[in-house]
Design a protein around this motif. Structure first.
Motif, mmCIF file in Angstrom:
data_model
loop_
_atom_site.group_PDB
_atom_site.id
_atom_site.type_symbol
_atom_site.label_atom_id
_atom_site.label_comp_id
_atom_site.label_asym_id
_atom_site.label_seq_id
_atom_site.Cartn_x
_atom_site.Cartn_y
_atom_site.Cartn_z
ATOM 1 N N ARG A 1 0.810 -1.219 0.000
ATOM 2 C CA ARG A 1 0.000 0.000 0.000
ATOM 3 C C ARG A 1 0.843 1.269 0.000
ATOM 4 N NH1 ARG A 1 -5.181 -1.315 0.267
ATOM 5 N NH2 ARG A 1 -5.769 -3.362 1.107
ATOM 6 N N ASP A 2 2.153 1.118 0.062
ATOM 7 C CA ASP A 2 3.050 2.282 0.012
ATOM 8 C C ASP A 2 3.629 2.515 -1.382
ATOM 9 O OD1 ASP A 2 2.724 2.692 2.786
ATOM 10 O OD2 ASP A 2 4.271 1.185 3.213
ATOM 11 N N VAL A 3 3.273 1.651 -2.341
ATOM 12 C CA VAL A 3 3.782 1.788 -3.706
ATOM 13 C C VAL A 3 2.607 1.845 -4.681
ATOM 14 C CG1 VAL A 3 5.915 0.547 -3.129
ATOM 15 C CG2 VAL A 3 3.971 -0.703 -4.123
ATOM 16 N N VAL A 4 2.904 2.178 -5.925
ATOM 17 C CA VAL A 4 1.886 2.207 -6.977
ATOM 18 C C VAL A 4 1.962 0.903 -7.765
ATOM 19 C CG1 VAL A 4 1.148 3.330 -9.118
ATOM 20 C CG2 VAL A 4 1.920 4.722 -7.173
ATOM 21 N N PHE A 5 0.816 0.246 -7.930
ATOM 22 C CA PHE A 5 0.764 -0.966 -8.752
ATOM 23 C C PHE A 5 0.344 -0.597 -10.169
ATOM 24 C CE2 PHE A 5 1.377 -3.235 -4.944
ATOM 25 C CZ PHE A 5 1.729 -4.537 -5.286
ATOM 26 N N SER A 6 0.983 -1.263 -11.124
ATOM 27 C CA SER A 6 0.805 -0.931 -12.535
ATOM 28 C C SER A 6 0.435 -2.171 -13.339
ATOM 29 C CB SER A 6 2.106 -0.327 -13.079
ATOM 30 O OG SER A 6 2.010 -0.066 -14.469
ATOM 31 N N ALA A 7 -0.364 -1.975 -14.399
ATOM 32 C CA ALA A 7 -0.742 -3.063 -15.309
ATOM 33 C C ALA A 7 -0.154 -2.798 -16.691
ATOM 34 C CB ALA A 7 -2.255 -3.175 -15.403
ATOM 35 N N HIS A 8 0.349 -3.854 -17.311
ATOM 36 C CA HIS A 8 0.912 -3.776 -18.667
ATOM 37 C C HIS A 8 0.340 -4.972 -19.429
ATOM 38 C CE1 HIS A 8 4.424 -3.029 -21.539
ATOM 39 N NE2 HIS A 8 3.890 -4.171 -21.969
ATOM 40 N N CYS A 9 -0.670 -4.729 -20.265
ATOM 41 C CA CYS A 9 -1.409 -5.831 -20.890
ATOM 42 C C CYS A 9 -1.223 -5.873 -22.397
ATOM 43 C CB CYS A 9 -2.892 -5.703 -20.564
ATOM 44 S SG CYS A 9 -3.257 -5.786 -18.796
ATOM 45 N N HIS A 10 -1.022 -7.072 -22.905
ATOM 46 C CA HIS A 10 -0.929 -7.286 -24.351
ATOM 47 C C HIS A 10 -2.249 -7.814 -24.894
ATOM 48 C CE1 HIS A 10 3.296 -6.428 -25.492
ATOM 49 N NE2 HIS A 10 3.426 -6.453 -24.166
ATOM 50 N N ASP A 11 -2.411 -7.728 -26.207
ATOM 51 C CA ASP A 11 -3.715 -7.920 -26.833
ATOM 52 C C ASP A 11 -3.843 -9.210 -27.625
ATOM 53 O OD1 ASP A 11 -6.206 -6.624 -26.874
ATOM 54 O OD2 ASP A 11 -5.931 -6.006 -28.957
ATOM 55 N N ASP A 12 -3.080 -10.236 -27.256
ATOM 56 C CA ASP A 12 -3.085 -11.475 -28.031
ATOM 57 C C ASP A 12 -4.466 -12.104 -28.146
ATOM 58 O OD1 ASP A 12 0.134 -12.449 -28.230
ATOM 59 O OD2 ASP A 12 -0.366 -11.005 -26.675
ATOM 60 N N LEU A 13 -5.293 -11.970 -27.135
ATOM 61 C CA LEU A 13 -6.660 -12.475 -27.182
ATOM 62 C C LEU A 13 -7.676 -11.337 -27.269
ATOM 63 C CD1 LEU A 13 -6.487 -15.403 -24.584
ATOM 64 C CD2 LEU A 13 -6.505 -15.558 -27.079
ATOM 65 N N GLY A 14 -7.201 -10.138 -27.593
ATOM 66 C CA GLY A 14 -8.108 -9.008 -27.750
ATOM 67 C C GLY A 14 -8.659 -8.452 -26.455
ATOM 68 N N MET A 15 -7.968 -8.695 -25.332
ATOM 69 C CA MET A 15 -8.497 -8.263 -24.035
ATOM 70 C C MET A 15 -7.586 -7.286 -23.297
ATOM 71 S SD MET A 15 -10.422 -11.663 -22.511
ATOM 72 C CE MET A 15 -9.046 -12.808 -22.608
ATOM 73 N N ALA A 16 -6.656 -6.650 -23.989
ATOM 74 C CA ALA A 16 -5.700 -5.779 -23.306
ATOM 75 C C ALA A 16 -6.388 -4.632 -22.580
ATOM 76 C CB ALA A 16 -4.684 -5.236 -24.305
ATOM 77 N N VAL A 17 -7.326 -3.958 -23.228
ATOM 78 C CA VAL A 17 -8.017 -2.841 -22.577
ATOM 79 C C VAL A 17 -8.900 -3.358 -21.449
ATOM 80 C CG1 VAL A 17 -9.680 -0.968 -22.896
ATOM 81 C CG2 VAL A 17 -7.913 -1.385 -24.630
ATOM 82 N N ALA A 18 -9.633 -4.430 -21.694
ATOM 83 C CA ALA A 18 -10.500 -4.999 -20.653
ATOM 84 C C ALA A 18 -9.689 -5.443 -19.447
ATOM 85 C CB ALA A 18 -11.294 -6.179 -21.223
ATOM 86 N N ASN A 19 -8.541 -6.071 -19.684
ATOM 87 C CA ASN A 19 -7.708 -6.512 -18.562
ATOM 88 C C ASN A 19 -7.125 -5.330 -17.798
ATOM 89 O OD1 ASN A 19 -8.048 -9.286 -18.817
ATOM 90 N ND2 ASN A 19 -6.413 -9.492 -20.305
ATOM 91 N N SER A 20 -6.773 -4.261 -18.499
ATOM 92 C CA SER A 20 -6.240 -3.061 -17.837
ATOM 93 C C SER A 20 -7.305 -2.411 -16.969
ATOM 94 C CB SER A 20 -5.715 -2.076 -18.879
ATOM 95 O OG SER A 20 -4.655 -2.641 -19.631
#
Length: 526
Positions: A207-226
């Protein structure tokens, strides 16, 4: 642009999500999308103007070009955080630190693979070795800068217990941002949401750091996963303009940002992006890397706010909200487009004619609509200039002459310069022949056509592709040009793509010439 359906238990104040743009690093790794250092600098300026929080400028250990780009951008772009990527190798980290010298807000981004598959086949390292290496390299990076991001490559396919252990070790060593990438675009939104929620709730110091997402689109879900990662507690998303990147690409920034805008009440999160600059940034990147944006691409595609169906156009004329959930002006488009074509109905044609100054009775509108439909059999899109010409032809569609027509053509690409020779039939049926040289066969062909017709067109984009399959396949050429202050588009089809290119060019030239003819508007009343 606001969604009125609130998320269950949503907080009062929207969470701020940092946009980490990796167009210049992961995006540039997309085949055919490499950029020179100067091109990267141009794009970095646009990204800074867009309001991104972090720009990842490259991978300095990989090439001199990446090192030079990082140095150029560090000297000039001062507002966003500037990050560079580095493997968990001491020499890589040192090279990255040197590339960031002089940056106003530097960040070192170090990564190591964590999944069992990568540990065994890529790293050939044990869990203990991965843990020790991650901690040591984060500590080394902290010796150079205060802002260190740590990424677990292939994190979503890593054993959850070990992933938590590696993340905890990185935080203890001084990482300020923790990125858990879906490197292969394998996970699902439900899994992504649960993974981030679990790590943030259980890892010491999370909770003292920022968590980040980096998603690829191989199944077309990069935006949804982000978006799911944001629901799970992520407060940074790594994305690219137009979604470019390795293989099928990355999370598309424009789609993520507008999803948070349009569905703001659901996600209760927002970004600092100036959304009005999304389309200009998309077009700039497309020009720099030579990768066109598909017309049906969300937000920034040419058809994103275009309507041709008669049913949709009728609804749009009554209320824009019937078929649009965003305002085109909010993302950088000038307005919605009512594209007149074979699927358009009377309501749209009548509306456009009234906008052009023609008030028609029912019988006259019937004639005009019949002429419009006949015109649609000869061309895909009917523009205002075509409607003017149609009205000048006494609303019967009998346009004055057929314009220039291609009789024959010969194109040669031998020697130092290509040559083209064309023979046309002019609007009065006379034969016109011209020959020209060019830097390539298409350049020579367009020069010969310009000489024969007297129409000079400035080419902005040129695309050829196949239409149909098997024995019925034909080549289609699509041109976007400027003639003076006006923009034009043309299409041509043929079994030969060079001939299709000539037909597309003539399609535009003939409409330019018709537009130059004086049109006496005769206004009729009902």
């Amino acid at each position: 642009m606001n969604d009125t359906q609130p998320a269950p238990g949503a907080a009062a104040a929207p969470a701020q999500v940092r946009i980490f743009d990796t167009t210049l690093r992961d995006g540039e790794q997309s085949p055919g999308c490499s950029m020179t250092p100067r091109q990267k600098l141009v794009m970095a300026r646009a990204l800074a103007g867009l309001g991104v929080d972090v720009i990842e400028t490259g991978f300095p250990a990989s090439s001199e070009s990446d090192r030079e780009a990082a140095r150029l951008i560090a000297r000039e772009v001062r507002t966003p955080v500037l990050a560079v990527l580095s493997r968990c190798l001491p020499a890589d980290i040192e090279a990255s630190a040197r590339a960031l010298d002089g940056a106003a807000r530097p960040r070192l981004h170090v990564f190591i693979s964590t999944s069992a598959l990568h540990r065994e086949h890529k790293l050939r390292m044990s869990k203990a070795q991965v843990l020790d290496t991650a901690a040591a390299c984060v500590a080394q990076a902290r010796g150079f800068v205060d802002d260190v991001e740590f990424s677990t490559e292939d994190g979503t396919r890593t054993e959850r217990e070990f992933l938590a252990e590696v993340v905890g070790a990185a935080i203890a060593a001084g990482a300020t941002t923790i990125n858990v990438p879906d490197t292969l675009g394998y996970t699902t939104p439900e899994e992504m949401r649960a993974l981030f929620a679990h790590l943030i709730a259980t890892v010491p110091g999370a909770r003292d750091v920022v968590f980040s997402a980096h998603c690829h689109d191989d199944l077309g879900m990069a935006v949804a996963n982000s978006l799911a990662a944001i629901e799970g507690g992520a407060r940074q998303v790594e994305c690219t303009i137009n979604g470019i990147g390795e293989r099928a690409g990355n999370c598309a920034m424009e789609e993520l940002v507008m999803a948070l805008k349009v569905r703001g009440a659901w996600y209760n999160a927002d970004t600092g992006i100036d959304t009005r600059k999304l389309v200009p940034a998309s077009k700039l990147l497309s020009r720099l890397v030579g990768m066109p944006v598909q017309r049906n691409k969300a937000v920034v595609g040419a058809n994103a706010f275009a309507h041709e169906s008669g049913i949709h156009q009728h609804g749009m004329l009554r209320h824009r909200g019937t078929y649009e959930i965003m305002n085109p002006e909010d993302v950088g488009w000038p307005a919605s487009k009512m594209v007149l074509g074979r699927h358009s109905g009377r309501a749209a044609v009548s509306h456009r004619l009234r906008a052009l100054g023609y008030t028609l009775g029912e019988a006259q509108l019937d004639q005009a609509f019949a002429g419009f439909k006949a015109l649609c059999e000869r061309q895909r899109v009917v523009e205002d200039r075509d409607l003017e010409t149609l009205m000048h032809g006494d609303v019967r569609g009998d346009v004055r002459g057929d314009g220039y027509r291609l009789a024959s053509m010969t194109v040669s690409d031998r020697g130092q310069r290509a040559s083209a020779e064309v023979e046309l039939s002019d609007p009065d049926g006379r034969s016109v022949g011209k020959r020209a040289l060019g830097d390539g066969p298409v350049d020579a062909l367009f020069a010969a056509l310009a000489s024969a017709t007297g129409v000079e067109l400035e080419l902005e984009s040129y695309q050829v592709h196949s239409v149909g399959i098997g024995a019925d396949a034909r080549g289609e050429a699509n041109l976007s040009v400027r003639c003076g202050d006006d923009a034009w588009e043309g299409t041509g089809t043929s079994t030969d793509v060079i001939e299709a290119s000539a037909l597309a060019w003539l399609d535009i030239a003939n409409r330019v010439l018709r537009a130059r003819q004086p049109v006496a508007r005769e206004r009729a009343t009902a």
